[in-house]
Design an enzyme around this catalytic site. Structure first.
Site: not given
Ligand SMILES: Cc1cc2nc3c(=O)[nH]c(=O)nc-3n(C[C@H](O)[C@H](O)[C@H](O)COP(=O)(O)O)c2cc1C
Length: 351
Positions: A132, A160, A250
């Site tokens: 980020y 995003d 995301h």
């Molecule tokens: C609790 C949580 C925290 C996340 N934190 C980040 C993050 O810090 N940076 C990021 O790029 N994506 C983050 N994501 C998104 C994940 O990288 C990913 O795009 C997403 O969880 C995929 O979908 P799914 O949970 O259905 O497998 C986060 C997702 C969750 C559930």
């Protein structure tokens, strides 16, 4: 925890619910606004069907592939997630160990609760660093330099999240980050880690495509753009020198009513025509989901919530079990689809 009755990734969710603080569980599980995108990520996979070929010799299944030249055991990686210590005291260190045992690529997140060095030291598996970019550009420079020194093999810029999505479950349950889950990458920077709010609200909203070139200049590492959902942005990623894109909304946590990732994968792949690698995340829960994404042109997919549930349920062993399950499902589905290697899966395998 006895995992005898855990037969699929989603079986970890009730264990996670029991193990976690309710507001932290809401933070993990919830999406933005009405959660239309969150639900559709899963539903859109179920709407798609595979076209199995029979009487193919499938006696030698080999799931290995590469992600930007990094060899991995299967086309399934672990997505970047913030603050894994909310799930389990071992946090990302446990994830790193389980991923390395399985030969699977993991992402360390900018907001990981263990530092990127702790994650790297825990195990020597393949790993990428998720970035980020803050208003204080010096933070990004420092993180990328540290990631390169610690053996991360790519920088994944999350595009995003200029602002956090409107996540009502978090608001309703008044989620606050407990001290022990706070981001571990900033411990040495007095002031910065005061409140997580500082970090999420000081993400640079003025970031644009030309800054991808700036990120590329911070190290030798290839840069991947995460959060692309259109052909237009996929083309811009190529023009600005990205080595790959992650088709992602995301996990439904940012713009509600964004399309399910699997529904726009084909648009992105058709635009890129192999110029750069395409990954996908959002709603991947089954080996057959992995094959649908590969058939539509993804190089590999990332798992988010499923491994967090497994982490909450059983720490390193939970994540290891989750990876065994998805691997077994993938091998089974490959045999039944009539393919032995990921690169054999093509458009003719999906309806
Ligand atoms: C609790 C949580 C925290 C996340 N934190 C980040 C993050 O810090 N940076 C990021 O790029 N994506 C983050 N994501 C998104 C994940 O990288 C990913 O795009 C997403 O969880 C995929 O979908 P799914 O949970 O259905 O497998 C986060 C997702 C969750 C559930």
């Amino acid at each position: 925890v006895n995992f005898d009755h855990v037969l699929r990734l989603q079986d970890f969710e009730p264990f996670a619910r029991d193990a976690m603080d309710p507001s932290a569980f809401d933070y993990f599980t919830g999406g933005a606004a009405d959660e239309v995108t969150l639900r559709d990520n899963v539903a859109a996979f179920a709407r798609r069907k595979l076209r199995p070929r029979v009487l193919v010799d499938v006696s030698g299944i080999d799931t290995r592939t590469t992600m930007l030249e990094t060899p991995v055991a299967m086309p399934v990686a672990l997505a970047p997630t913030a603050m894994d210590r909310l799930a389990h005291p071992d946090g990302e260190v446990a994830v790193s160990r389980a991923a390395a045992r399985a030969g699977v690529l993991m992402h360390a997140a900018t907001f990981s609760s263990c530092s990127l060095e702790e994650i790297a030291t825990a195990a020597g598996g393949p790993r990428w660093f998720q970035l980020y970019v803050h208003q204080d550009r010096g933070l990004a420079e420092e993180l990328v330099t540290r990631a390169a020194a610690a053996g991360y093999r790519a920088v994944v810029v999350t595009a995003d999240l200029p602002v956090p999505g409107y996540r009502e479950r978090e608001l309703r349950s008044r989620f606050v980050v407990p001290d022990d889950a706070r981001p571990g990458n900033y411990r040495d920077r007095a002031g910065v880690e005061e409140v997580l709010g500082y970090l999420t609200h000081n993400i640079d909203q003025s970031l644009t495509w030309s800054d991808i070139e700036w990120v590329r200049g911070l190290s030798e590492l290839p840069v991947v753009v995460k959060g692309v959902l259109t052909a237009e942005d996929a083309r811009l990623a190529v023009e600005h020198g990205a080595a790959g894109v992650v088709v992602s909304n995301h996990g439904g946590r940012q713009l509600d009513r964004a399309p399910a990732s699997i529904d726009v994968l084909q648009e992105v792949v058709d635009e890129l025509r192999g110029d750069i690698e395409v990954y996908l995340d959002g709603g991947v829960r089954r080996g057959s989901d992995v094959l649908i994404a590969l058939a539509l042109g993804a190089r590999a997919v990332l798992l988010g919530r499923p491994y967090l549930w497994a982490l909450a349920a059983g720490g390193e062993e939970g994540v290891a079990r989750a990876l065994e399950l998805i691997r077994a499902e993938l091998e089974n589905s490959m045999a039944l689809l009539g393919v032995t290697r990921p690169d054999q899966v093509n458009r003719a395998h999906v309806m």
